[in-house]
Design an enzyme around this catalytic site. Structure first.
Site, PDB file in Angstrom:
ATOM      1  N   ASN A  74      10.379   4.366   0.824  1.00  0.00           N
ATOM      2  CA  ASN A  74      10.141   3.076   1.472  1.00  0.00           C
ATOM      3  C   ASN A  74      10.842   1.921   0.779  1.00  0.00           C
ATOM      4  OD1 ASN A  74       8.627   4.159   3.490  1.00  0.00           O
ATOM      5  ND2 ASN A  74       6.641   3.686   2.576  1.00  0.00           N
ATOM      6  N   GLY A  78       0.762  -1.244   0.000  1.00  0.00           N
ATOM      7  CA  GLY A  78       0.000   0.000   0.000  1.00  0.00           C
ATOM      8  C   GLY A  78       0.789   1.287   0.000  1.00  0.00           C
ATOM      9  N   ASP A  79       2.120   1.211   0.113  1.00  0.00           N
ATOM     10  CA  ASP A  79       2.892   2.451   0.194  1.00  0.00           C
ATOM     11  C   ASP A  79       4.324   2.250  -0.308  1.00  0.00           C
ATOM     12  OD1 ASP A  79       3.264   5.144   0.692  1.00  0.00           O
ATOM     13  OD2 ASP A  79       3.604   4.905   2.836  1.00  0.00           O
ATOM     14  N   LEU A  80       4.452   1.663  -1.486  1.00  0.00           N
ATOM     15  CA  LEU A  80       5.785   1.461  -2.061  1.00  0.00           C
ATOM     16  C   LEU A  80       6.250   2.755  -2.705  1.00  0.00           C
ATOM     17  CD1 LEU A  80       5.478  -2.131  -3.598  1.00  0.00           C
ATOM     18  CD2 LEU A  80       6.693  -1.439  -1.513  1.00  0.00           C
ATOM     19  N   ASN A  81       6.587   3.701  -1.854  1.00  0.00           N
ATOM     20  CA  ASN A  81       7.041   5.003  -2.358  1.00  0.00           C
ATOM     21  C   ASN A  81       8.562   5.068  -2.397  1.00  0.00           C
ATOM     22  OD1 ASN A  81       8.156   6.200   0.108  1.00  0.00           O
ATOM     23  ND2 ASN A  81       6.047   6.450   0.809  1.00  0.00           N
TER      24      ASN A  81
END
Length: 461
Positions: free
Chosen positions: A318, A312-315
């Site tokens: 991260n 949900g948050d592979l930015n």
């Protein structure tokens, strides 16, 4: 199970996605049982946000007024929030502002915590950036052989052990499967976390504490991305969701049905409650278009998407990488770390690739080309269906809208940081505007033709 999919919050007159899927939703104020066997994985390393607005600082809005229910200031250490980080976001006239207390441990207190809870003597300690939790990089021997991140979770999130446990169990599972995720060092009592008092000066607040293995590497945000690493990130996104959905089993996994979680991509329509923060300008118009097209073209197709568990948050903060070649002109990278599992929830495979594309666009010198390389990597593991491909443009746009609207919302709450917030969001607005100016058909053509060029070939050098 994975087929349950993602939930979205019911707004006024809006059915819950959970109802459409035949699922129960988590009610307001749900906390789960108070077991202490797991810990949330948020921000194990450097702060995991691409924009400050991404750190979930917000506050409930009273439906009677665009501004009623807001406060532009808060006591030191207390952050007003939409109660959205743990799957409950209020709406309607019963909306009450929530407070979230960020831990405020000093380095000496943190070192004492490591000794008392984990039985390790700290030889070196340094504070790491974090928005709503507190992180310390620690070494526990004079030689510096063993390095960890001490993670002290904020007071509100510390009250949800089931969700915290699911996130940490997922990290442990992925590590065992060969993924570069952190794992917890057990407490002296043999648990993976401990609920600890913040001390008398912090009142009676309790904070979940854990010690995670330190992952070395450079955040993607700090490198110039090329086709090779974008392809690898696409493969990572697909592989991670695939193995979680096929093999991850734990009693706490049910807590990942986060029906009212504002950061789940299914919840883009909820942004219409916060869009007023943008004011009346071209940005507001584009976000309204995103929301309306999302309602009309994406929501009706959710049932045809393949469901899974999303990170949900592979930015770009991260994902850690290290260089696997000595060439400065043509560096080759490999992923060396995956951080921040705090946005995990049930969703859909196509959500993960859309989120990754959006964040990798942020610092790219050629943002519209990013999607094709990343999609090629993703589809080398998990080819998208025609329905999923057809939604990709609006899903990427929807993630831009989520981040940008909440960044603007945060600027209302923290006017002293408005200049910083708006400067850091400019790149995101520029990319979203460019996507709409170029148009869905042309952007998709670029993405899909680039991905097609990879068919039966290794990633581009």
């Amino acid at each position: 199970s994975a087929e349950h999919g993602a939930l979205r919050q019911a707004g006024p007159g809006r059915p819950e996605l959970g109802q459409l899927l035949g699922l129960p939703a988590l009610g307001k104020g749900w906390r789960g049982s108070q077991r202490v066997q797991g810990l949330r994985s948020s921000g194990e390393g450097p702060d995991s946000c691409s924009w400050p607005g991404d750190r979930r600082a917000s506050v409930c809005r009273d439906e009677r007024s665009p501004v009623q229910g807001f406060s532009n200031s808060a006591p030191e250490g207390v952050i007003p929030t939409i109660n959205n980080t743990r799957g409950t976001m209020s709406s309607g006239n019963n909306c009450q502002p929530q407070t979230l207390t960020k831990p405020a441990f000093g380095e000496r207190e943190a070192a004492e915590l490591v000794d008392r809870v984990f039985g390790l003597k700290v030889s070196w300690i340094r504070s790491l950036p974090s928005y709503d939790d507190q992180n310390f990089h620690v070494r526990v021997s004079a030689e510096g052989a063993d390095e960890y991140v001490l993670k002290i979770t904020n007071s509100e999130d510390s009250q949800e052990p089931d969700l915290i446990e699911a996130q940490t169990q997922a990290m442990m599972f992925l590590s065992a499967e060969g993924f570069p995720s952190a794992t917890p060092y057990l407490t002296k009592d043999g648990n993976i976390m401990s609920l600890e008092s913040g001390g008398t000066r912090l009142g009676s607040k309790k904070y979940m504490v854990r010690l995670l293995t330190y992952l070395p590497g450079t955040p993607v945000a700090k490198i110039t991305t090329n086709a090779q690493i974008l392809y690898e990130i696409g493969r990572l996104a697909a592989s991670l969701d695939k193995v979680l959905s096929e093999k991850f089993q734990h009693p706490s996994v049910k807590s990942l049905h986060r029906g009212q979680f504002i950061w789940n991509l299914a919840n883009v329509p909820l942004l219409d409650q916060y869009i007023y923060a943008l004011g009346q300008n071209k940005y507001c118009t584009v976000v309204e278009q995103v929301i309306e097209q999302f309602k009309g073209k994406v929501l009706p197709k959710l049932s045809s998407f393949r469901a899974c568990i999303n990170h949900g948050d592979l930015n770009d903060h991260n994902i850690l990488v290290d260089s696997s070649s000595a060439s400065l002109e043509n560096p080759q990278y490999r992923v060396s770390g995956i951080l921040d599992f705090s946005d995990m929830s049930y969703g859909y495979f196509v959500f993960e690739v859309a989120i990754a594309i959006m964040y990798m666009m942020i610092e790219s010198p050629d943002p519209l080309s990013v999607g094709g390389h990343l999609l090629a990597g993703f589809e080398s593991i998990l080819p998208l269906t025609p329905e999923e491909r057809g939604a990709l443009f609006l899903l990427v746009s929807g993630r831009f809208a989520q981040s940008l609207v909440i960044a603007a919302h945060t600027a209302l709450l923290y006017p002293e940081n408005k200049e910083y917030l708006t400067i850091t969001a400019k790149t995101g607005w520029k990319h979203l505007m460019t996507m709409f100016e170029v148009g869905q058909e042309a952007v998709e053509k670029k993405w899909f033709e680039t991905a097609q060029a990879y068919t039966h070939h290794a990633p581009a050098p």
